[in-house]
Design a protein around this motif. Structure first.
Motif, PDB file in Angstrom:
ATOM      1  N   VAL A  35       0.824  -1.208   0.000  1.00  0.00           N
ATOM      2  CA  VAL A  35       0.000   0.000   0.000  1.00  0.00           C
ATOM      3  C   VAL A  35       0.858   1.258   0.000  1.00  0.00           C
ATOM      4  O   VAL A  35       1.719   1.436   0.873  1.00  0.00           O
ATOM      5  CB  VAL A  35      -0.949   0.028   1.212  1.00  0.00           C
ATOM      6  N   ALA A  36       0.613   2.122  -0.980  1.00  0.00           N
ATOM      7  CA  ALA A  36       1.246   3.437  -1.030  1.00  0.00           C
ATOM      8  C   ALA A  36       0.294   4.441  -0.392  1.00  0.00           C
ATOM      9  O   ALA A  36      -0.855   4.596  -0.835  1.00  0.00           O
ATOM     10  CB  ALA A  36       1.550   3.835  -2.468  1.00  0.00           C
ATOM     11  N   LEU A  37       0.764   5.100   0.649  1.00  0.00           N
ATOM     12  CA  LEU A  37      -0.045   6.044   1.401  1.00  0.00           C
ATOM     13  C   LEU A  37       0.223   7.457   0.891  1.00  0.00           C
ATOM     14  O   LEU A  37       1.341   7.963   1.019  1.00  0.00           O
ATOM     15  CB  LEU A  37       0.298   5.973   2.885  1.00  0.00           C
ATOM     16  N   LEU A  38      -0.787   8.103   0.328  1.00  0.00           N
ATOM     17  CA  LEU A  38      -0.633   9.449  -0.215  1.00  0.00           C
ATOM     18  C   LEU A  38      -1.435  10.441   0.617  1.00  0.00           C
ATOM     19  O   LEU A  38      -2.638  10.236   0.848  1.00  0.00           O
ATOM     20  CB  LEU A  38      -1.109   9.515  -1.667  1.00  0.00           C
ATOM     21  N   ALA A  39      -0.784  11.498   1.065  1.00  0.00           N
ATOM     22  CA  ALA A  39      -1.442  12.592   1.785  1.00  0.00           C
ATOM     23  C   ALA A  39      -0.429  13.706   1.974  1.00  0.00           C
ATOM     24  O   ALA A  39       0.760  13.553   1.666  1.00  0.00           O
ATOM     25  CB  ALA A  39      -1.997  12.121   3.130  1.00  0.00           C
ATOM     26  N   ARG A  40      -0.884  14.840   2.513  1.00  0.00           N
ATOM     27  CA  ARG A  40       0.000  15.997   2.677  1.00  0.00           C
ATOM     28  C   ARG A  40       0.829  15.933   3.956  1.00  0.00           C
ATOM     29  O   ARG A  40       1.922  16.484   4.017  1.00  0.00           O
ATOM     30  CB  ARG A  40      -0.822  17.284   2.685  1.00  0.00           C
ATOM     31  N   ARG A  41       0.320  15.278   5.003  1.00  0.00           N
ATOM     32  CA  ARG A  41       0.964  15.344   6.322  1.00  0.00           C
ATOM     33  C   ARG A  41       1.964  14.200   6.502  1.00  0.00           C
ATOM     34  O   ARG A  41       1.596  13.072   6.806  1.00  0.00           O
ATOM     35  CB  ARG A  41      -0.097  15.328   7.415  1.00  0.00           C
ATOM     36  N   THR A  42       3.220  14.532   6.335  1.00  0.00           N
ATOM     37  CA  THR A  42       4.275  13.523   6.350  1.00  0.00           C
ATOM     38  C   THR A  42       4.332  12.764   7.672  1.00  0.00           C
ATOM     39  O   THR A  42       4.449  11.526   7.681  1.00  0.00           O
ATOM     40  CB  THR A  42       5.642  14.189   6.082  1.00  0.00           C
ATOM     41  N   SER A  43       4.271  13.470   8.785  1.00  0.00           N
ATOM     42  CA  SER A  43       4.401  12.808  10.090  1.00  0.00           C
ATOM     43  C   SER A  43       3.232  11.868  10.352  1.00  0.00           C
ATOM     44  O   SER A  43       3.422  10.777  10.913  1.00  0.00           O
ATOM     45  CB  SER A  43       4.506  13.845  11.213  1.00  0.00           C
ATOM     46  N   ARG A  44       2.047  12.266   9.942  1.00  0.00           N
ATOM     47  CA  ARG A  44       0.887  11.393  10.148  1.00  0.00           C
ATOM     48  C   ARG A  44       0.957  10.170   9.240  1.00  0.00           C
ATOM     49  O   ARG A  44       0.561   9.063   9.646  1.00  0.00           O
ATOM     50  CB  ARG A  44      -0.404  12.169   9.888  1.00  0.00           C
ATOM     51  N   LEU A  45       1.452  10.352   8.028  1.00  0.00           N
ATOM     52  CA  LEU A  45       1.642   9.195   7.147  1.00  0.00           C
ATOM     53  C   LEU A  45       2.607   8.195   7.762  1.00  0.00           C
ATOM     54  O   LEU A  45       2.386   6.977   7.700  1.00  0.00           O
ATOM     55  CB  LEU A  45       2.187   9.646   5.790  1.00  0.00           C
TER      56      LEU A  45
END
Length: 244
Positions: A35-45
């Protein structure tokens, strides 16, 4: 639950830093998908990825702003380098800003359109070559019950989700022949950060609704996505209206 037929597949989930997106990613990974996790918040990813990996799953964090073409293009490159061709895309990222039509700032409307519609199209365009080359692939859109029902202060949000629902319906004709199964999911109220950010009269309305109808857990949406994408290729669950 875990499901067969997902092991070894490469999935992309947008809006994966929290809530529904994080739950979808965890459910797919638990069934063996990369799974590739895409979002803006690096720390939360990173937090989501650590939980997935602690449970034996494979996860890649890709800091991505789906309102930026260059950011999405860079995400495609990162996913290809780590996991190869993508065979499952979940367009989940979205934003809700309920406000009266007479007083809402136009910038809020633009933000919902940029994320909920244009962002969905941007991700779709970026990964369609992978999906159509796979022989059997899945495209899942997280729409909303708001695509059909109407509520005070949700006119523009509902319109963006209606666009997602129509897009999914139309794409079945275009992407079905190359082997892409298109599924549209329209949940009712779900526990997420979007709900926590709605206050004032709109928040009170939601609280009253929840007290009468209940609310779905994000994990229930995650399980549904894993279920529909794990079905044999000839089983096409086109649309789910998923409410408590």
């Amino acid at each position: 639950m875990t499901y067969e037929n997902l092991a070894g597949r490469t999935a992309v989930v947008t809006g994966a830093a929290s809530g529904i997106g994080a739950a979808i990613a965890a459910s797919l990974a638990a069934s063996g998908a990369r799974v590739a996790l895409l979002a803006r918040r690096t720390s939360r990813l990173a937090e989501v990825a650590e939980k997935i990996q602690a449970n034996g799953g494979k996860a890649l964090t890709v800091t991505t702003d789906i309102t930026s073409s260059s950011s999405v293009d860079a995400a495609v490159t990162a996913v290809h380098e780590a996991f190869g061709r993508v065979g499952l895309v979940v367009n989940n990222a979205g934003v809700t800003i309920p406000q009266a039509i007479t007083s809402a700032p136009f910038s809020d409307w633009q933000q919902m359109i940029d994320v909920n519609v244009t962002g969905v199209l941007r991700v779709l365009r970026a990964f369609t070559p992978d999906l159509t080359a796979s022989g059997h692939a899945d495209l899942v859109s997280i729409s909303s019950i708001g695509a059909h029902e109407f509520f005070p202060d949700y006119a523009v949000y509902g319109a963006t989700k209606a666009a997602v629902t129509y897009l999914s319906k139309s794409l079945r004709a275009e992407l079905g022949p190359p082997g892409v199964r298109v599924t549209n999911i329209e949940p009712g109220l779900v526990e997420s950060e979007l709900r926590a950010g709605i206050t004032g009269e709109a928040g009170e309305m939601l609280d009253n609704w929840i007290s009468q109808a209940g609310i779905l857990a994000a994990e229930e949406l995650g399980d549904l996505v894993a279920y529909v994408t794990s079905r044999p290729a000839h089983i096409n669950s086109r649309e789910w209206l998923y409410a408590f």
